[in-house]
Design an enzyme around this catalytic site. Structure first.
Site, PDB file in Angstrom:
ATOM      1  N   ARG A   1       0.802  -1.233   0.000  1.00  0.00           N
ATOM      2  CA  ARG A   1       0.000   0.000   0.000  1.00  0.00           C
ATOM      3  C   ARG A   1       0.832   1.279   0.000  1.00  0.00           C
ATOM      4  NH1 ARG A   1      -2.445  -3.312   3.588  1.00  0.00           N
ATOM      5  NH2 ARG A   1      -4.330  -4.299   2.792  1.00  0.00           N
TER       6      ARG A   1
ATOM      7  N   LYS B   1       2.336  11.386 -11.316  1.00  0.00           N
ATOM      8  CA  LYS B   1       1.499  10.426 -12.054  1.00  0.00           C
ATOM      9  C   LYS B   1       2.332   9.176 -12.314  1.00  0.00           C
ATOM     10  CE  LYS B   1      -1.534  13.308 -14.897  1.00  0.00           C
ATOM     11  NZ  LYS B   1      -1.919  13.488 -16.303  1.00  0.00           N
TER      12      LYS B   1
ATOM     13  N   GLU C   1       8.405  18.840 -24.862  1.00  0.00           N
ATOM     14  CA  GLU C   1       7.681  19.164 -23.622  1.00  0.00           C
ATOM     15  C   GLU C   1       8.270  20.415 -22.963  1.00  0.00           C
ATOM     16  OE1 GLU C   1       4.963  17.579 -22.931  1.00  0.00           O
ATOM     17  OE2 GLU C   1       5.150  15.491 -23.621  1.00  0.00           O
TER      18      GLU C   1
ATOM     19  N   LYS D   1       6.246  23.257 -14.346  1.00  0.00           N
ATOM     20  CA  LYS D   1       5.387  22.103 -14.085  1.00  0.00           C
ATOM     21  C   LYS D   1       5.059  22.008 -12.591  1.00  0.00           C
ATOM     22  CE  LYS D   1       4.072  17.453 -14.933  1.00  0.00           C
ATOM     23  NZ  LYS D   1       4.241  16.161 -15.548  1.00  0.00           N
TER      24      LYS D   1
ATOM     25  N   GLU E   1      -5.410  16.986 -11.380  1.00  0.00           N
ATOM     26  CA  GLU E   1      -5.887  17.329 -12.721  1.00  0.00           C
ATOM     27  C   GLU E   1      -7.398  17.511 -12.808  1.00  0.00           C
ATOM     28  OE1 GLU E   1      -4.086  14.999 -15.801  1.00  0.00           O
ATOM     29  OE2 GLU E   1      -4.907  16.241 -17.381  1.00  0.00           O
TER      30      GLU E   1
ATOM     31  N   ARG F   1      -4.243  21.831 -14.247  1.00  0.00           N
ATOM     32  CA  ARG F   1      -3.213  20.914 -14.745  1.00  0.00           C
ATOM     33  C   ARG F   1      -3.436  20.547 -16.211  1.00  0.00           C
ATOM     34  NH1 ARG F   1      -0.244  15.975 -11.381  1.00  0.00           N
ATOM     35  NH2 ARG F   1       1.066  15.287 -13.112  1.00  0.00           N
TER      36      ARG F   1
ATOM     37  N   ASN G   1      -1.592  19.907 -21.252  1.00  0.00           N
ATOM     38  CA  ASN G   1      -1.970  19.117 -22.426  1.00  0.00           C
ATOM     39  C   ASN G   1      -1.965  19.905 -23.726  1.00  0.00           C
ATOM     40  OD1 ASN G   1      -2.349  16.625 -21.122  1.00  0.00           O
ATOM     41  ND2 ASN G   1      -4.259  17.401 -20.256  1.00  0.00           N
TER      42      ASN G   1
ATOM     43  N   HIS H   1      -1.442  18.094 -26.969  1.00  0.00           N
ATOM     44  CA  HIS H   1      -1.683  16.673 -26.713  1.00  0.00           C
ATOM     45  C   HIS H   1      -3.003  16.152 -27.271  1.00  0.00           C
ATOM     46  CE1 HIS H   1       1.814  17.087 -24.205  1.00  0.00           C
ATOM     47  NE2 HIS H   1       1.796  15.826 -23.861  1.00  0.00           N
TER      48      HIS H   1
ATOM     49  N   HIS I   1      -1.959  13.074 -29.137  1.00  0.00           N
ATOM     50  CA  HIS I   1      -2.399  11.717 -28.770  1.00  0.00           C
ATOM     51  C   HIS I   1      -3.132  11.038 -29.917  1.00  0.00           C
ATOM     52  CE1 HIS I   1      -2.293  12.536 -24.173  1.00  0.00           C
ATOM     53  NE2 HIS I   1      -1.224  11.879 -24.565  1.00  0.00           N
TER      54      HIS I   1
ATOM     55  N   HIS J   1       6.504  10.265 -28.754  1.00  0.00           N
ATOM     56  CA  HIS J   1       5.487  11.081 -28.103  1.00  0.00           C
ATOM     57  C   HIS J   1       5.746  12.577 -28.336  1.00  0.00           C
ATOM     58  CE1 HIS J   1       2.604  12.479 -25.169  1.00  0.00           C
ATOM     59  NE2 HIS J   1       3.556  13.142 -24.551  1.00  0.00           N
TER      60      HIS J   1
HETATM   61  N1  LIG Z   1       4.015  10.311 -15.420  1.00  0.00           N
HETATM   62  C1  LIG Z   1       3.870  11.331 -16.227  1.00  0.00           C
HETATM   63  O1  LIG Z   1       3.406  12.403 -15.855  1.00  0.00           O
HETATM   64  C2  LIG Z   1       4.317  11.171 -17.651  1.00  0.00           C
HETATM   65  C3  LIG Z   1       4.444  12.304 -18.466  1.00  0.00           C
HETATM   66  C4  LIG Z   1       4.927  12.127 -19.743  1.00  0.00           C
HETATM   67  C5  LIG Z   1       5.282  10.873 -20.190  1.00  0.00           C
HETATM   68  N2  LIG Z   1       5.157   9.792 -19.375  1.00  0.00           N
HETATM   69  C6  LIG Z   1       5.550   8.456 -19.815  1.00  0.00           C
HETATM   70  O2  LIG Z   1       6.951   8.456 -20.063  1.00  0.00           O
HETATM   71  C7  LIG Z   1       7.257   7.429 -20.977  1.00  0.00           C
HETATM   72  C8  LIG Z   1       8.266   7.921 -21.974  1.00  0.00           C
HETATM   73  O3  LIG Z   1       9.433   8.305 -21.301  1.00  0.00           O
HETATM   74  P1  LIG Z   1      10.822   8.429 -22.079  1.00  0.00           P
HETATM   75  O4  LIG Z   1      10.636   9.230 -23.298  1.00  0.00           O
HETATM   76  O5  LIG Z   1      11.852   8.826 -21.100  1.00  0.00           O
HETATM   77  O6  LIG Z   1      11.039   6.931 -22.608  1.00  0.00           O
HETATM   78  P2  LIG Z   1      11.967   5.745 -22.084  1.00  0.00           P
HETATM   79  O7  LIG Z   1      11.936   5.607 -20.632  1.00  0.00           O
HETATM   80  O8  LIG Z   1      11.623   4.573 -22.908  1.00  0.00           O
HETATM   81  O9  LIG Z   1      13.414   6.240 -22.501  1.00  0.00           O
HETATM   82  C9  LIG Z   1      13.728   6.415 -23.864  1.00  0.00           C
HETATM   83  C10 LIG Z   1      14.979   5.625 -24.249  1.00  0.00           C
HETATM   84  O10 LIG Z   1      16.115   6.316 -23.774  1.00  0.00           O
HETATM   85  C11 LIG Z   1      16.937   5.451 -23.009  1.00  0.00           C
HETATM   86  N3  LIG Z   1      17.609   6.287 -22.015  1.00  0.00           N
HETATM   87  C12 LIG Z   1      17.060   6.900 -20.945  1.00  0.00           C
HETATM   88  N4  LIG Z   1      17.972   7.686 -20.364  1.00  0.00           N
HETATM   89  C13 LIG Z   1      19.127   7.572 -21.076  1.00  0.00           C
HETATM   90  C14 LIG Z   1      20.413   8.154 -21.004  1.00  0.00           C
HETATM   91  N5  LIG Z   1      20.709   9.078 -20.073  1.00  0.00           N
HETATM   92  N6  LIG Z   1      21.352   7.799 -21.915  1.00  0.00           N
HETATM   93  C15 LIG Z   1      21.056   6.904 -22.900  1.00  0.00           C
HETATM   94  N7  LIG Z   1      19.852   6.328 -23.048  1.00  0.00           N
HETATM   95  C16 LIG Z   1      18.886   6.660 -22.134  1.00  0.00           C
HETATM   96  C17 LIG Z   1      16.021   4.405 -22.466  1.00  0.00           C
HETATM   97  O11 LIG Z   1      16.720   3.228 -22.162  1.00  0.00           O
HETATM   98  C18 LIG Z   1      15.063   4.227 -23.640  1.00  0.00           C
HETATM   99  O12 LIG Z   1      15.626   3.353 -24.584  1.00  0.00           O
HETATM  100  C19 LIG Z   1       5.944   6.993 -21.590  1.00  0.00           C
HETATM  101  O13 LIG Z   1       5.598   5.729 -21.100  1.00  0.00           O
HETATM  102  C20 LIG Z   1       4.943   8.036 -21.103  1.00  0.00           C
HETATM  103  O14 LIG Z   1       3.646   7.512 -20.925  1.00  0.00           O
HETATM  104  C21 LIG Z   1       4.690   9.937 -18.121  1.00  0.00           C
HETATM  105 ZN   LIG Z   2       3.424  14.706 -23.146  1.00  0.00          ZN
END
Ligand SMILES: NC(=O)c1ccc[n+]([C@@H]2O[C@H](COP(=O)([O-])OP(=O)(O)OC[C@H]3O[C@@H](n4cnc5c(N)ncnc54)[C@H](O)[C@@H]3O)[C@@H](O)[C@H]2O)c1
Ligand SMILES: [Zn+2]
Length: 362
Positions: A121, A143, A185, A227, A237, A241, A245, A248, A252, A265
């Site tokens: 939990r 999130k 972003e 942010k 949200e 918040r 978007n 987006h 999306h 993305h």
């Molecule tokens: N929680 C939230 O508010 C929120 C907001 C936006 C996006 N997201 C989520 O985030 C995810 C996307 O995140 P992302 O773009 O970081 O993708 P990711 O975590 O897949 O990273 C992208 C790639 O970069 C590599 N990588 C990461 N750091 C590195 C570094 N310093 N050097 C070399 N390679 C590195 C990873 O291994 C991966 O292959 C999605 O699942 C999305 O839904 C969440």
């Molecule tokens: Zn986004």
């Protein structure tokens, strides 16, 4: 080290941005970890690149460190990987006083955060984001989620970390396309809330693209501050918040219509911001020079600004499924000036079609 506090009363936490690199981590950990056991979640890439450095700091602080490594990529935000991590946590005897550290991009952060929110939990959670997208976006705001085969990010929680530690040096190993996706972003933050930061970005984009640590530190600080201020005012949200978007609604829909494979993305957010700005021009909210300024900054950052051949009917149809929609109306965040946006719930499908179809108007 620069610090931003996300002021959420009893769940307030610091975001540290450390141009000093890992040597600043011991100080940042102070008070952020309660018990003695820590599980560090990485993907294979961040494990190879950064696990040793973080493990060394944690061990010299007296913590017992258990690694958990997932395959890189969106497919890892799954029930299967969640189950594997619960198993690892149980095998490592993590208890209510233990802490999960997410060391990686948004995939690692969202999945590890989901485990931290649900294991017993809720146990301690720390984010050490290593992608630009994670540093300016996903690690801030609490999130956490995994995907269901039918919908992304649909199983999740709001679960704030105890601390976020950003080492901008990690961006030097990030592939260019991933860097650009985070930049979308970051640029979004400037356009929705900070016109002064927008001018700064226009002056300093080359330094950022060459991964200059001083420039990155400044940009990370400004972007995370924007942010953080939004999240403080509307953690769950229900209103403000939503301004995050911008880009987006269309973004999306493009992601979904192109099967989540053609674009990253951030690339769809870039294209989405441009077309949503055109809707705002069409409504007389802003002038066309806004679209030019936005497009030129996005292009400088290596991002696309238009869709060449696209099935716009399918994209419009996908917009209707967006989970941000209220009462089945399509919700848009539209710019009303530099550093200003508002939420609009009354954009007619015909107007969208007209703007999207007018591809000469770029
Ligand atoms: N929680 C939230 O508010 C929120 C907001 C936006 C996006 N997201 C989520 O985030 C995810 C996307 O995140 P992302 O773009 O970081 O993708 P990711 O975590 O897949 O990273 C992208 C790639 O970069 C590599 N990588 C990461 N750091 C590195 C570094 N310093 N050097 C070399 N390679 C590195 C990873 O291994 C991966 O292959 C999605 O699942 C999305 O839904 C969440
Ligand atoms: Zn986004």
């Amino acid at each position: 080290m620069q610090t931003i506090t996300v002021d959420l009363k009893d769940r307030a936490y610091p975001i540290h941005i450390a141009p000093e690199g890992w040597e600043a981590l011991p100080g940042a950990l102070d008070g952020a970890i309660k018990g003695e056991k820590v599980m560090v979640v990485c993907d294979e890439n961040t494990h190879r690149l950064y696990y040793e450095a973080v493990k060394t700091v944690l061990e010299s602080g007296g913590y017992t460190v258990n690694p958990a490594v997932i395959p890189p990529g969106e497919a890892s935000k799954s029930f299967e990987q969640a189950q594997a991590l619960y198993t690892k946590a149980l095998e490592a005897n993590l208890d209510r006083s233990s802490t999960i550290v997410a060391l990686g991009g948004g995939v690692v952060g969202d999945l590890a955060g989901f485990i931290a929110a649900t294991y017993m939990r809720g146990i301690g959670f720390i984010q050490i984001p290593t992608s630009l997208l994670a540093q300016v976006d996903s690690s801030v705001g609490g999130k956490v989620a995994i995907n269901h085969p039918l919908a992304k990010n649909i199983i999740g929680a709001f679960y704030q970390p105890r601390m976020v530690f950003i080492n901008p040096h990690t961006l030097k190993t990030l592939p260019q396309r991933e860097f650009a996706t985070g930049m979308a972003e970051l640029i979004k933050h400037a356009f929705i809330a900070d016109s002064e930061f927008l001018s700064w970005l226009e002056q300093n984009m080359e330094a950022l693209l060459s991964r200059d640590v001083q420039a990155l530190t400044h940009a990370l600080y400004r972007s995370c501050s924007i942010k953080a201020r939004v999240v403080e005012q509307d953690e769950k949200e229900s209103g403000l918040r939503m301004i995050l978007n911008f880009g987006h609604t269309i973004g999306h829909a493009i992601e979904s219509a192109t099967g989540y494979s053609k674009y990253t993305h951030g690339e769809t957010v870039a294209i989405g911001m441009v077309y949503e700005s055109k809707i705002a021009v069409h409504r007389g909210l802003i002038g066309h020079e806004y679209v030019e300024r936005l497009s030129s900054l996005l292009e400088k950052a290596g991002l696309p600004t238009r869709l060449e051949a696209a099935d716009w009917d399918l994209i419009i149809e996908r917009m209707a499924y967006d989970k941000k929609n209220v009462d089945s109306r399509i919700v848009f965040v539209l710019p009303t000036g530099y550093g200003k946006v508002e939420v609009f719930k009354d954009v007619a499908t015909d107007d969208i079609k007209q703007v999207l179809a007018d591809r000469q108007n770029t």
